[in-house]
Motif scaffolding. Structure first.
Motif, PDB file in Angstrom:
ATOM      1  N   TYR A 139       0.848  -1.185   0.000  1.00  0.00           N
ATOM      2  CA  TYR A 139       0.000   0.000   0.000  1.00  0.00           C
ATOM      3  C   TYR A 139       0.885   1.237   0.000  1.00  0.00           C
ATOM      4  CZ  TYR A 139      -3.811  -3.041   1.642  1.00  0.00           C
ATOM      5  OH  TYR A 139      -4.750  -4.025   1.773  1.00  0.00           O
ATOM      6  N   GLU A 140       0.365   2.307  -0.568  1.00  0.00           N
ATOM      7  CA  GLU A 140       1.020   3.605  -0.460  1.00  0.00           C
ATOM      8  C   GLU A 140       0.440   4.341   0.740  1.00  0.00           C
ATOM      9  OE1 GLU A 140       1.518   7.803  -2.954  1.00  0.00           O
ATOM     10  OE2 GLU A 140       0.491   6.074  -3.844  1.00  0.00           O
ATOM     11  N   VAL A 141       1.300   4.900   1.578  1.00  0.00           N
ATOM     12  CA  VAL A 141       0.844   5.686   2.717  1.00  0.00           C
ATOM     13  C   VAL A 141       0.201   6.966   2.181  1.00  0.00           C
ATOM     14  CG1 VAL A 141       1.516   6.822   4.852  1.00  0.00           C
ATOM     15  CG2 VAL A 141       2.705   4.726   4.118  1.00  0.00           C
ATOM     16  N   LYS A 142      -1.044   7.206   2.616  1.00  0.00           N
ATOM     17  CA  LYS A 142      -1.796   8.331   2.070  1.00  0.00           C
ATOM     18  C   LYS A 142      -2.345   9.213   3.179  1.00  0.00           C
ATOM     19  CE  LYS A 142      -3.402   5.958  -2.126  1.00  0.00           C
ATOM     20  NZ  LYS A 142      -4.603   5.567  -2.906  1.00  0.00           N
ATOM     21  N   GLU A 143      -2.653  10.442   2.803  1.00  0.00           N
ATOM     22  CA  GLU A 143      -3.365  11.351   3.687  1.00  0.00           C
ATOM     23  C   GLU A 143      -4.822  11.406   3.248  1.00  0.00           C
ATOM     24  OE1 GLU A 143      -1.581  15.174   3.751  1.00  0.00           O
ATOM     25  OE2 GLU A 143      -0.066  14.618   5.242  1.00  0.00           O
ATOM     26  N   GLY A 144      -5.718  11.446   4.228  1.00  0.00           N
ATOM     27  CA  GLY A 144      -7.133  11.524   3.910  1.00  0.00           C
ATOM     28  C   GLY A 144      -7.964  11.526   5.177  1.00  0.00           C
ATOM     29  N   ALA A 145      -9.287  11.543   5.000  1.00  0.00           N
ATOM     30  CA  ALA A 145     -10.202  11.528   6.145  1.00  0.00           C
ATOM     31  C   ALA A 145     -10.228  10.135   6.767  1.00  0.00           C
ATOM     32  CB  ALA A 145     -11.608  11.928   5.706  1.00  0.00           C
ATOM     33  N   LEU A 146     -10.377  10.083   8.094  1.00  0.00           N
ATOM     34  CA  LEU A 146     -10.427   8.814   8.820  1.00  0.00           C
ATOM     35  C   LEU A 146     -11.530   8.912   9.865  1.00  0.00           C
ATOM     36  CD1 LEU A 146      -9.273   6.011   9.494  1.00  0.00           C
ATOM     37  CD2 LEU A 146      -7.694   7.152  11.076  1.00  0.00           C
ATOM     38  N   THR A 147     -12.443   7.962   9.828  1.00  0.00           N
ATOM     39  CA  THR A 147     -13.508   7.908  10.817  1.00  0.00           C
ATOM     40  C   THR A 147     -13.391   6.626  11.623  1.00  0.00           C
ATOM     41  OG1 THR A 147     -15.040   6.837   9.277  1.00  0.00           O
ATOM     42  CG2 THR A 147     -15.087   9.246   9.401  1.00  0.00           C
ATOM     43  N   GLN A 148     -13.832   6.730  12.864  1.00  0.00           N
ATOM     44  CA  GLN A 148     -13.883   5.545  13.727  1.00  0.00           C
ATOM     45  C   GLN A 148     -15.336   5.285  14.068  1.00  0.00           C
ATOM     46  OE1 GLN A 148     -12.853   5.572  18.058  1.00  0.00           O
ATOM     47  NE2 GLN A 148     -11.127   4.325  17.395  1.00  0.00           N
ATOM     48  N   GLN A 149     -15.769   4.064  13.885  1.00  0.00           N
ATOM     49  CA  GLN A 149     -17.152   3.701  14.157  1.00  0.00           C
ATOM     50  C   GLN A 149     -17.194   2.495  15.073  1.00  0.00           C
ATOM     51  OE1 GLN A 149     -18.437   3.074  10.072  1.00  0.00           O
ATOM     52  NE2 GLN A 149     -19.633   4.966  10.131  1.00  0.00           N
ATOM     53  N   VAL A 150     -18.181   2.495  15.967  1.00  0.00           N
ATOM     54  CA  VAL A 150     -18.484   1.315  16.775  1.00  0.00           C
ATOM     55  C   VAL A 150     -19.730   0.678  16.187  1.00  0.00           C
ATOM     56  CG1 VAL A 150     -19.067   0.438  19.055  1.00  0.00           C
ATOM     57  CG2 VAL A 150     -17.445   2.320  18.828  1.00  0.00           C
ATOM     58  N   VAL A 151     -19.633  -0.591  15.867  1.00  0.00           N
ATOM     59  CA  VAL A 151     -20.698  -1.290  15.152  1.00  0.00           C
ATOM     60  C   VAL A 151     -21.312  -2.355  16.066  1.00  0.00           C
ATOM     61  CG1 VAL A 151     -21.282  -2.619  13.099  1.00  0.00           C
ATOM     62  CG2 VAL A 151     -19.450  -0.912  13.010  1.00  0.00           C
ATOM     63  N   ALA A 152     -22.641  -2.412  16.090  1.00  0.00           N
ATOM     64  CA  ALA A 152     -23.343  -3.415  16.895  1.00  0.00           C
ATOM     65  C   ALA A 152     -24.707  -3.679  16.281  1.00  0.00           C
ATOM     66  CB  ALA A 152     -23.483  -2.955  18.339  1.00  0.00           C
ATOM     67  N   SER A 153     -25.342  -4.732  16.750  1.00  0.00           N
ATOM     68  CA  SER A 153     -26.683  -5.094  16.282  1.00  0.00           C
ATOM     69  C   SER A 153     -27.669  -5.009  17.433  1.00  0.00           C
ATOM     70  CB  SER A 153     -26.697  -6.517  15.708  1.00  0.00           C
ATOM     71  OG  SER A 153     -25.930  -6.576  14.525  1.00  0.00           O
ATOM     72  N   GLY A 154     -28.859  -4.504  17.139  1.00  0.00           N
ATOM     73  CA  GLY A 154     -29.910  -4.411  18.143  1.00  0.00           C
ATOM     74  C   GLY A 154     -31.260  -4.654  17.525  1.00  0.00           C
ATOM     75  N   GLU A 210     -20.688   6.739  14.724  1.00  0.00           N
ATOM     76  CA  GLU A 210     -19.429   7.445  14.460  1.00  0.00           C
ATOM     77  C   GLU A 210     -18.936   8.050  15.774  1.00  0.00           C
ATOM     78  OE1 GLU A 210     -18.223  11.448  12.156  1.00  0.00           O
ATOM     79  OE2 GLU A 210     -19.081   9.872  10.862  1.00  0.00           O
ATOM     80  N   THR A 211     -17.826   7.513  16.301  1.00  0.00           N
ATOM     81  CA  THR A 211     -17.305   7.949  17.601  1.00  0.00           C
ATOM     82  C   THR A 211     -16.139   8.933  17.473  1.00  0.00           C
ATOM     83  OG1 THR A 211     -15.853   6.000  17.664  1.00  0.00           O
ATOM     84  CG2 THR A 211     -18.020   5.808  18.699  1.00  0.00           C
ATOM     85  N   ALA A 212     -15.489   8.979  16.326  1.00  0.00           N
ATOM     86  CA  ALA A 212     -14.374   9.929  16.130  1.00  0.00           C
ATOM     87  C   ALA A 212     -14.173  10.143  14.635  1.00  0.00           C
ATOM     88  CB  ALA A 212     -13.093   9.411  16.769  1.00  0.00           C
ATOM     89  N   ARG A 213     -13.624  11.328  14.285  1.00  0.00           N
ATOM     90  CA  ARG A 213     -13.395  11.627  12.871  1.00  0.00           C
ATOM     91  C   ARG A 213     -12.226  12.605  12.733  1.00  0.00           C
ATOM     92  NH1 ARG A 213     -16.189  11.173   8.146  1.00  0.00           N
ATOM     93  NH2 ARG A 213     -15.714  12.690   6.516  1.00  0.00           N
ATOM     94  N   LEU A 214     -11.341  12.298  11.775  1.00  0.00           N
ATOM     95  CA  LEU A 214     -10.236  13.185  11.409  1.00  0.00           C
ATOM     96  C   LEU A 214     -10.381  13.529   9.929  1.00  0.00           C
ATOM     97  CD1 LEU A 214      -7.237  11.402  13.182  1.00  0.00           C
ATOM     98  CD2 LEU A 214      -8.406  13.483  13.922  1.00  0.00           C
ATOM     99  N   GLU A 215     -10.449  14.810   9.618  1.00  0.00           N
ATOM    100  CA  GLU A 215     -10.584  15.216   8.224  1.00  0.00           C
ATOM    101  C   GLU A 215      -9.277  15.014   7.449  1.00  0.00           C
ATOM    102  OE1 GLU A 215     -13.300  15.849   6.791  1.00  0.00           O
ATOM    103  OE2 GLU A 215     -14.548  15.903   8.603  1.00  0.00           O
ATOM    104  N   ARG A 216      -8.153  15.056   8.151  1.00  0.00           N
ATOM    105  CA  ARG A 216      -6.868  14.899   7.472  1.00  0.00           C
ATOM    106  C   ARG A 216      -5.954  14.079   8.380  1.00  0.00           C
ATOM    107  NH1 ARG A 216      -4.640  17.213   3.116  1.00  0.00           N
ATOM    108  NH2 ARG A 216      -2.368  17.365   2.937  1.00  0.00           N
ATOM    109  N   ALA A 217      -5.620  12.879   7.925  1.00  0.00           N
ATOM    110  CA  ALA A 217      -4.765  11.995   8.713  1.00  0.00           C
ATOM    111  C   ALA A 217      -3.908  11.156   7.780  1.00  0.00           C
ATOM    112  CB  ALA A 217      -5.620  11.090   9.601  1.00  0.00           C
ATOM    113  N   LEU A 218      -2.742  10.774   8.268  1.00  0.00           N
ATOM    114  CA  LEU A 218      -1.848   9.863   7.532  1.00  0.00           C
ATOM    115  C   LEU A 218      -2.295   8.450   7.871  1.00  0.00           C
ATOM    116  CD1 LEU A 218       0.686  10.210   5.704  1.00  0.00           C
ATOM    117  CD2 LEU A 218       2.056   9.670   7.733  1.00  0.00           C
TER     118      LEU A 218
END
Length: 402
Positions: free
Chosen positions: A33-48, A306-314
């Motif tokens: 993979y090439e190391v890239k910069e871009g948006a990164l989101t963190q999500q917690v996923v569950a079923s209910g 969506e628990t966290a989000r970075l608009e610009r991250a490596l």
């Protein structure tokens, strides 16, 4: 061992060494993979599941045998609608008996008591006069003292009978003790008769029924469950390890198993104050801004919060990261066509990607094969990063981080 065999063995060893050296010097193709910069989101996923904000459990207040069950699952009901009817034969007879006793009180027992009081009063007056006359005659020595005593006893007996009659009339009078007792019995009998017909207390939809004609029911048993009409909500058990990442007000993207192509939005409205110790989960409630038309009670829903989000991250895909210990990890980079191990520092982590805060720069190449040796010649085969929205399987039973 003959010399010829030693020579053959030596030749074989030399050949193997040459092959190893050749393979070492020849570049190996590896996914990279090439190391890239871009948006990164963190999500917690569950079923209910989809549930009504409020449910009414319907039962019987009396013991009885069911004669009719007038509703079924999915049926809409309004307040006052008849749901279940119990056998009321004995209850109706009890009401009629109590009403008959009241009528008898008013038409027979009360007049009899009043007549008895008048008769007792007359007897008492006569006994009092006879006693008075006997006392006067005793003064003239015209009767014996025994006759006077007998007259006095008759007066006392008449007075006692008069008092009993007076008490009977008071008890049987309108508003008296006897009427109050009978009216209380009638009210209790009529209330029991009314309870033999079970009505809906709410507007809603019948979810479950646990009763059929012929069943004997008693207080405490749930016969029907009704979901109140109103906004539904989502109830989702999240793994307690993710409790620190969840907060009221966080938005979620939701999708049902039945309609996977129609996602909808929801917002966390409540995080339970206790943990389910048996399952190691915390219950979370989410409300929907606009409820989809296809939602049904107890429908399975997958929730991505969506628990966290970075608009610009490596970022680097997680399958190129090895030896993770806290925020420290290793990657296999490429330098001058050879494998170059690197130590990196991780930031925000998701299921597919992780943020690199130190150890790499944008444009560098990282390899996905953890079995490569440092310094080994390599021919990187670049591939695209996995998409953030792609579904990912999880071995965790309740929820996981994406």
């Amino acid at each position: 061992m003959p010399m010829s065999r030693w020579i053959v063995l030596l030749v074989a060893l030399v050949a193997l060494a040459a092959a190893g050296l050749f393979s070492w010097r020849m570049p190996v193709s590896a996914t990279a993979y090439e190391v890239k910069e871009g948006a990164l989101t963190q999500q917690v996923v569950a079923s209910g599941r989809v549930v009504a904000s409020s449910r009414a459990q319907i039962g019987s207040e009396i013991v009885g045998r069911v004669t009719e069950r007038l509703v079924r699952e999915g049926q809409q009901v309004e307040p006052g609608d008849i749901l279940v009817v119990l056998d009321s034969t004995e209850l109706a007879e009890r009401v009629q008996e109590t009403r008959a006793a009241l009528r008898q009180l008013e038409s027979a027992r009360r007049p009899q008591a009043e007549a008895g009081l008048a008769d007792a009063r007359a007897h008492f007056e006569q006994a009092r006069r006879e006693h008075e006359r006997a006392r006067r005659l005793l003064e003239s020595n015209m009767v014996s003292r025994q006759a006077v005593e007998q007259a006095e006893e008759r007066e006392a007996a008449a007075r006692a009978a008069l008092e009993r009659s007076r008490l009977d009339v008071e008890a049987l009078a309108p508003g008296g003790a006897e009427e109050a007792l009978l009216r209380a019995r009638l009210a209790a009998a009529e209330a029991a008769l009314e309870r033999a017909v079970i009505h809906s207390p709410v507007t809603g939809t019948v979810l479950t029924r646990n009763v059929e004609p012929g069943d004997v029911v008693q207080p405490g048993r749930v016969l029907l469950e009704i979901a109140r009409t109103g906004q539904r909500e989502l109830r989702v058990p999240f793994d307690e390890r993710h409790l620190g990442q969840l907060a009221v007000g966080q938005r979620a993207r939701c999708v049902t198993d039945a309609y996977p192509d129609q996602p909808f939005d929801a917002t966390i409205s409540l995080i339970a104050p206790i943990i389910d110790a048996a399952r190691g989960t915390v219950d979370v409630r989410l409300v929907m801004e606009q409820e989809p038309w296809f939602l049904r009670e107890d429908m399975t829903v997958s929730v991505n919060v969506e628990t966290a989000r970075l608009e610009r991250a490596l970022t680097v895909p997680n399958d190129a990261i090895f030896g993770v210990e806290g925020a420290s990890a290793r990657v296999h980079g490429v330098e001058a066509g050879r494998v170059s191990p690197r130590s990196v520092t991780l930031g925000l982590r998701g299921l597919l990607h992780s943020e690199i805060t130190a150890g790499l720069t944008a444009g560098e190449i990282v390899l996905t094969d953890p079995g490569l040796s440092p310094g080994q010649r390599i021919r990187p085969h670049l591939t695209d990063h996995p998409e953030q929205g792609e579904p990912a399987s999880s071995r965790e039973p309740f929820s996981f981080i994406r």
